[in-house]
Design a protein around this motif. Structure first.
Motif, PDB file in Angstrom:
ATOM      1  N   SER A  48      31.950  38.817  41.110  1.00 46.68           N
ATOM      2  CA  SER A  48      30.604  38.975  40.567  1.00 46.68           C
ATOM      3  C   SER A  48      30.601  39.447  39.113  1.00 46.68           C
ATOM      4  O   SER A  48      29.544  39.477  38.482  1.00 46.68           O
ATOM      5  CB  SER A  48      29.767  39.917  41.441  1.00 46.68           C
ATOM      6  OG  SER A  48      30.333  41.212  41.487  1.00 46.68           O
ATOM      7  N   GLY A  49      31.762  39.808  38.594  1.00 48.39           N
ATOM      8  CA  GLY A  49      31.839  40.203  37.189  1.00 48.39           C
ATOM      9  C   GLY A  49      31.780  41.697  36.952  1.00 48.39           C
ATOM     10  O   GLY A  49      31.507  42.138  35.832  1.00 48.39           O
ATOM     11  N   LYS A  50      32.055  42.478  37.988  1.00 55.22           N
ATOM     12  CA  LYS A  50      31.964  43.927  37.850  1.00 55.22           C
ATOM     13  C   LYS A  50      32.850  44.458  36.729  1.00 55.22           C
ATOM     14  O   LYS A  50      32.412  45.295  35.926  1.00 55.22           O
ATOM     15  CB  LYS A  50      32.338  44.611  39.178  1.00 55.22           C
ATOM     16  CG  LYS A  50      31.417  44.275  40.324  1.00 55.22           C
ATOM     17  CD  LYS A  50      31.803  44.986  41.605  1.00 55.22           C
ATOM     18  CE  LYS A  50      33.160  44.637  42.141  1.00 55.22           C
ATOM     19  NZ  LYS A  50      33.281  43.292  42.711  1.00 55.22           N
TER      20      LYS A  50
ATOM     21  N   SER B 285      34.205  29.822  42.436  1.00 54.20           N
ATOM     22  CA  SER B 285      34.900  29.229  41.288  1.00 54.20           C
ATOM     23  C   SER B 285      35.530  30.309  40.417  1.00 54.20           C
ATOM     24  O   SER B 285      36.630  30.118  39.890  1.00 54.20           O
ATOM     25  CB  SER B 285      33.959  28.356  40.467  1.00 54.20           C
ATOM     26  OG  SER B 285      32.990  29.129  39.785  1.00 54.20           O
ATOM     27  N   ARG B 286      34.874  31.440  40.290  1.00 54.53           N
ATOM     28  CA  ARG B 286      35.464  32.541  39.516  1.00 54.53           C
ATOM     29  C   ARG B 286      36.737  33.055  40.186  1.00 54.53           C
ATOM     30  O   ARG B 286      37.740  33.299  39.521  1.00 54.53           O
ATOM     31  CB  ARG B 286      34.456  33.683  39.356  1.00 54.53           C
ATOM     32  CG  ARG B 286      33.345  33.386  38.383  1.00 54.53           C
ATOM     33  CD  ARG B 286      32.408  34.567  38.305  1.00 54.53           C
ATOM     34  NE  ARG B 286      31.398  34.396  37.286  1.00 54.53           N
ATOM     35  CZ  ARG B 286      30.542  35.348  36.941  1.00 54.53           C
ATOM     36  NH1 ARG B 286      30.586  36.532  37.532  1.00 54.53           N
ATOM     37  NH2 ARG B 286      29.639  35.130  36.010  1.00 54.53           N
ATOM     38  N   LEU B 287      36.674  33.236  41.495  1.00 53.32           N
ATOM     39  CA  LEU B 287      37.851  33.732  42.212  1.00 53.32           C
ATOM     40  C   LEU B 287      38.995  32.732  42.150  1.00 53.32           C
ATOM     41  O   LEU B 287      40.160  33.108  41.993  1.00 53.32           O
ATOM     42  CB  LEU B 287      37.497  34.039  43.668  1.00 53.32           C
ATOM     43  CG  LEU B 287      36.618  35.266  43.901  1.00 53.32           C
ATOM     44  CD1 LEU B 287      36.214  35.354  45.368  1.00 53.32           C
ATOM     45  CD2 LEU B 287      37.316  36.529  43.456  1.00 53.32           C
ATOM     46  N   ALA B 288      38.688  31.455  42.266  1.00 54.07           N
ATOM     47  CA  ALA B 288      39.722  30.420  42.246  1.00 54.07           C
ATOM     48  C   ALA B 288      40.422  30.348  40.895  1.00 54.07           C
ATOM     49  O   ALA B 288      41.598  29.978  40.827  1.00 54.07           O
ATOM     50  CB  ALA B 288      39.114  29.063  42.594  1.00 54.07           C
ATOM     51  N   SER B 289      39.732  30.733  39.827  1.00 58.19           N
ATOM     52  CA  SER B 289      40.330  30.654  38.490  1.00 58.19           C
ATOM     53  C   SER B 289      41.102  31.909  38.107  1.00 58.19           C
ATOM     54  O   SER B 289      41.773  31.937  37.082  1.00 58.19           O
ATOM     55  CB  SER B 289      39.251  30.365  37.446  1.00 58.19           C
ATOM     56  OG  SER B 289      38.372  31.477  37.336  1.00 58.19           O
TER      57      SER B 289
ATOM     58  N   PHE C 222      44.473  40.665  43.009  1.00 55.71           N
ATOM     59  CA  PHE C 222      45.033  40.578  44.360  1.00 55.71           C
ATOM     60  C   PHE C 222      44.066  39.986  45.384  1.00 55.71           C
ATOM     61  O   PHE C 222      44.458  39.687  46.498  1.00 55.71           O
ATOM     62  CB  PHE C 222      45.497  41.956  44.847  1.00 55.71           C
ATOM     63  CG  PHE C 222      44.430  43.028  44.826  1.00 55.71           C
ATOM     64  CD1 PHE C 222      43.489  43.104  45.822  1.00 55.71           C
ATOM     65  CD2 PHE C 222      44.394  43.954  43.799  1.00 55.71           C
ATOM     66  CE1 PHE C 222      42.515  44.082  45.805  1.00 55.71           C
ATOM     67  CE2 PHE C 222      43.427  44.943  43.767  1.00 55.71           C
ATOM     68  CZ  PHE C 222      42.485  45.006  44.776  1.00 55.71           C
ATOM     69  N   MET C 223      42.811  39.812  45.022  1.00 54.55           N
ATOM     70  CA  MET C 223      41.799  39.358  45.981  1.00 54.55           C
ATOM     71  C   MET C 223      41.760  37.833  46.057  1.00 54.55           C
ATOM     72  O   MET C 223      41.346  37.178  45.105  1.00 54.55           O
ATOM     73  CB  MET C 223      40.436  39.896  45.543  1.00 54.55           C
ATOM     74  CG  MET C 223      39.301  39.482  46.416  1.00 54.55           C
ATOM     75  SD  MET C 223      39.320  40.445  47.921  1.00 54.55           S
ATOM     76  CE  MET C 223      37.754  39.957  48.585  1.00 54.55           C
ATOM     77  N   PRO C 224      42.182  37.249  47.170  1.00 57.07           N
ATOM     78  CA  PRO C 224      42.155  35.782  47.280  1.00 57.07           C
ATOM     79  C   PRO C 224      40.752  35.260  47.583  1.00 57.07           C
ATOM     80  O   PRO C 224      39.930  35.957  48.182  1.00 57.07           O
ATOM     81  CB  PRO C 224      43.108  35.502  48.444  1.00 57.07           C
ATOM     82  CG  PRO C 224      43.045  36.725  49.288  1.00 57.07           C
ATOM     83  CD  PRO C 224      42.796  37.878  48.342  1.00 57.07           C
ATOM     84  N   VAL C 225      40.497  34.046  47.181  1.00 57.46           N
ATOM     85  CA  VAL C 225      39.194  33.421  47.388  1.00 57.46           C
ATOM     86  C   VAL C 225      38.839  33.356  48.875  1.00 57.46           C
ATOM     87  O   VAL C 225      37.662  33.389  49.241  1.00 57.46           O
ATOM     88  CB  VAL C 225      39.137  32.024  46.711  1.00 57.46           C
ATOM     89  CG1 VAL C 225      40.024  31.036  47.437  1.00 57.46           C
ATOM     90  CG2 VAL C 225      37.715  31.515  46.631  1.00 57.46           C
TER      91      VAL C 225
ATOM     92  N   LEU D 217      38.906  35.586  51.023  1.00 62.57           N
ATOM     93  CA  LEU D 217      38.225  36.792  51.508  1.00 62.57           C
ATOM     94  C   LEU D 217      36.769  36.886  51.062  1.00 62.57           C
ATOM     95  O   LEU D 217      36.058  37.798  51.466  1.00 62.57           O
ATOM     96  CB  LEU D 217      38.987  38.053  51.068  1.00 62.57           C
ATOM     97  CG  LEU D 217      40.303  38.312  51.797  1.00 62.57           C
ATOM     98  CD1 LEU D 217      40.953  39.590  51.306  1.00 62.57           C
ATOM     99  CD2 LEU D 217      40.081  38.370  53.303  1.00 62.57           C
ATOM    100  N   LEU D 218      36.319  35.949  50.238  1.00 64.36           N
ATOM    101  CA  LEU D 218      34.932  35.989  49.775  1.00 64.36           C
ATOM    102  C   LEU D 218      33.961  35.946  50.949  1.00 64.36           C
ATOM    103  O   LEU D 218      32.998  36.718  50.996  1.00 64.36           O
ATOM    104  CB  LEU D 218      34.648  34.845  48.797  1.00 64.36           C
ATOM    105  CG  LEU D 218      33.200  34.751  48.297  1.00 64.36           C
ATOM    106  CD1 LEU D 218      32.782  36.033  47.573  1.00 64.36           C
ATOM    107  CD2 LEU D 218      33.039  33.543  47.385  1.00 64.36           C
TER     108      LEU D 218
END
Length: 185
Positions: A26-28, A125-129, A134-137, A139-140
């Motif tokens: 989310s851009g935190k 898309s943010r997580l994939a890039s 350490f957080m994989p997509v 787990l979204l």
């Protein structure tokens, strides 16, 4: 300030603590670093407080349980109390997915909350890039299922540039960006 039933002093007698919350992607961190720089506050990422065991679970795509999170939240609450005692105004990036987690973070302390929300496709898309987290997509979905949308937070959409998000937060809370102290107008 929008808080968990408590309002931070704006007379400089205590530090302002603002928590940027939301699911991963989310851009935190991006928004938090920019906001802290503009305000002259410290920026802290709650991810840095996770135990090695929690990080290992997430790296393996295993969602954290409440039992995994409680020691992490307790440590963060202690840090927040320390920042307030030391009058260190802080922007904290923290998922804070459930109301109970937010209450554990706040306790009786006055905190400002900003919920960064956005469409699932953008988050994915943010997580994939990402290459450095350490957080994989995978787990979204777990985070979205766990999320209890806050009722006492400024809600800001992430489908705008970080600078616009920062400006929205500064204007909403009336933060003084001309000094590096905890004062607000």
């Amino acid at each position: 300030m929008i808080t968990t039933d408590h309002t931070a002093a704006d007379d400089g007698t205590q530090a302002n603590i603002l928590i940027l919350m939301g699911v991963s992607g989310s851009g935190k961190t991006t928004v938090g670093q920019a906001l802290a720089a503009q305000l002259g506050w410290q920026f802290v990422d709650a991810d840095d407080f996770h135990s090695a065991a929690n990080v290992a679970k997430m790296q393996q795509g295993i969602p954290l349980t409440d039992r995994d999170r409680i020691p992490w939240l307790t440590t963060l609450h202690t840090a927040i109390k320390t920042w307030q005692a030391q009058q260190q105004s802080t922007v904290l990036a923290c998922s804070a997915l459930k109301a109970d987690y937010r209450q554990r973070l706040a306790g009786e302390l006055p905190l400002a909350w900003v919920y960064l929300e956005g469409p699932v496709d953008l988050l994915r898309s943010r997580l994939a890039s990402r290459t450095d987290h350490f957080m994989p997509v995978e787990l979204l979905r777990s985070q979205l299922d766990t999320l209890e949308v806050p009722t006492s937070a400024l809600v800001v959409s992430i489908d705008q540039p970080p600078a616009a998000i920062v400006q929205t937060i500064v204007e909403h809370y009336g933060f003084n960006t001309e000094s590096s102290g905890p004062h607000r107008h």
